[in-house]
Motif scaffolding. Structure first.
Motif, PDB file in Angstrom:
ATOM      1  N   GLY A 194       0.809  -1.209   0.000  1.00  0.00           N
ATOM      2  CA  GLY A 194       0.000   0.000   0.000  1.00  0.00           C
ATOM      3  C   GLY A 194       0.843   1.259   0.000  1.00  0.00           C
ATOM      4  O   GLY A 194       0.456   2.281  -0.582  1.00  0.00           O
ATOM      5  N   ASP A 248      -6.193  -2.687   3.486  1.00  0.00           N
ATOM      6  CA  ASP A 248      -5.349  -2.009   2.513  1.00  0.00           C
ATOM      7  C   ASP A 248      -5.136  -2.958   1.337  1.00  0.00           C
ATOM      8  O   ASP A 248      -5.689  -4.057   1.311  1.00  0.00           O
ATOM      9  CB  ASP A 248      -4.018  -1.543   3.127  1.00  0.00           C
ATOM     10  N   SER A 249      -4.345  -2.535   0.357  1.00  0.00           N
ATOM     11  CA  SER A 249      -4.218  -3.342  -0.857  1.00  0.00           C
ATOM     12  C   SER A 249      -3.566  -4.694  -0.578  1.00  0.00           C
ATOM     13  O   SER A 249      -3.915  -5.697  -1.205  1.00  0.00           O
ATOM     14  CB  SER A 249      -3.427  -2.577  -1.920  1.00  0.00           C
TER      15      SER A 249
END
Length: 449
Positions: free
Chosen positions: A300, A368-369
């Motif tokens: 992220g 988050d990613s």
């Protein structure tokens, strides 16, 4: 019709007896969750010896926890060299990937014949795929100085080279086990993933190998690499091995004569596991003339700073980003990584979980990613392996932000997991995810050791 008082008393007595036997009097759904033991699983962000520190006097909760991490069986000679940098080193996660990212950067600059980041970027994939194979820094640099194309095989990159997008075509994963508050090396198992045939077959440009080395900067300064590693923040538990890998690589490159006729310069930098900290570090590196930025630690954070790096015409080369979405990010050919994408780890982790035969699993991910990306990869692999959608529960938490953030509050999520009756919980997070474990225990979830 109302029953007589005697009938009601008899029914009450019978119900009390049934309650003791099933804990479900008056209901056709037994509360089995109260007696279920939950097995814990982790991933690369928390399967470290230092993870136990965050649990303090409750570290016994992670005994029996297991999980996967990108990890190649490391030669003892490499570990010994790392310990000359940091004698207190407990973990080696991403040390080899950091080392290889720096070595590849130096070799690419030597082959390009310049420290121009754009020209270095054109050589990075080819350094790992096309040419004479070499696995030692001094030998590889000697070949590059002679104008020979090379196929670098390092500590982490030892099966196949990079794909066209600049990431490993194959990977090795380790299944790690916590026992007595630390990783039990005797139980570690390794498994390969990926496909050798997905490595790039493109021939790199000839660059300036036959010309005198000229620096990207007119003042003739040497190749400059800058760190963007998690010295602080949620991922700080992974910093020591990464820092040791970086220092060792710079030391060995310079002992072998450096790149382009000069020692390589290393400038430390913190990503803070925080976009604001990372952006400030990137700006500082650009101002100081850094050509290649090694990091960031978290996927992220790399996503957050990549536009700044690309706008400055620099290279971002991460040793630890695993978000599969980064494979297709718009990077103008300036983003690379030595860590494999989570599309590979999801498969390995699902296999570890399914071997234990869970009936219901809760997958808890930081929001988050990295967290949500890996969560989806594992979910898809579990479903592919035959686990129904109703047997997998997805939850997430917002990771803390700021210099002194409050700890994660997973109280509601812990109760939800208990009521769901999960017998397995996968934690996808960094150091902050330790609070999820204590919240589970405080909610009455019986954690299996």
């Amino acid at each position: 019709m109302l029953r007589s008082r005697a009938s009601r008393v008899a029914l009450s007595t019978a119900c009390a007896a049934l309650l003791l036997a099933t804990s479900a009097c008056g209901s056709d759904k037994p509360e089995e969750a109260a007696n279920i033991q939950v097995r814990l699983y982790g991933t690369d962000g928390n399967m470290l010896n230092s993870y136990a520190d965050g649990l303090k006097d409750r570290a016994d909760l992670i005994n029996g926890m297991k999980g996967t991490t990108p990890l190649t069986p490391l030669p003892e000679s490499f570990k010994d060299r790392l310990r000359t940098v940091d004698p207190k080193l407990q973990d080696y996660l991403y040390a080899a990937e950091t080392y290889d990212a720096i070595v590849i950067s130096a070799l690419a600059a030597q082959l390009a014949g310049t420290t121009d980041p754009g020209e270095i970027a054109k050589q990075i994939v080819g350094v790992t795929t096309v040419g004479q194979r070499c696995d030692e820094v001094a030998t590889c640099l000697q070949l590059a100085r002679a104008g020979e194309d090379i196929e670098y095989r390092g500590v982490s990159l030892n099966r196949a080279g990079f794909t066209d997008v600049g990431e490993p075509a194959t990977a090795s994963y380790a299944t790690l086990h916590f026992d007595d508050r630390q990783i039990d090396d005797g139980k570690t198992e390794f498994v390969g993933a990926g496909n050798d045939s997905s490595a790039s077959t493109k021939t790199p440009p000839r660059g300036r190998k036959s010309r005198p080395a000229k620096s990207y900067k007119e003042d003739g300064s040497p190749l400059v690499l800058g760190g963007l590693l998690p010295k602080t923040g949620d991922l700080a538990i992974a910093y020591p091995p990464m820092a040791a890998g970086a220092v060792l690589a710079i030391r060995e490159i310079n002992a072998a004569g450096g790149a382009l006729g000069d020692p390589v310069t290393w400038i430390e930098g913190d990503d803070g596991t925080d976009p604001k900290v990372a952006k400030a570090t990137v700006a500082s590196h650009v101002q100081q003339g850094v050509h290649v930025i090694i990091g960031a630690g978290a996927s992220g954070i790399s996503r957050a700073v990549l536009p700044d790096v690309v706008a400055a015409g620099r290279i971002l080369f991460s040793p630890s980003n695993t978000d599969a979405g980064l494979s297709t990010v718009d990077d103008k050919g300036l983003y690379f990584r030595t860590a494999p994408p989570d599309s590979l780890q999801g498969r390995a982790l699902a296999d570890v979980i399914m071997r234990d035969g869970p009936h219901k699993i809760a997958i808890v991910a930081r929001k988050d990613s990295y967290g949500e990306g890996l969560q989806e990869n594992v979910r898809a692999e579990l479903e592919r392996a035959g686990m129904g959608a109703d047997k997998v529960k997805l939850l997430s938490y917002v990771p803390p932000e700021g210099a002194s953030p409050p700890p994660v509050d997973f109280t509601a999520g812990a109760k939800e997991i208990k009521d769901y009756g999960a017998d397995a919980v996968l934690l996808i997070g960094f150091g902050e995810s330790a609070k999820v474990i204590t919240d589970l225990a405080d909610a009455g979830v019986q954690i299996r050791n």
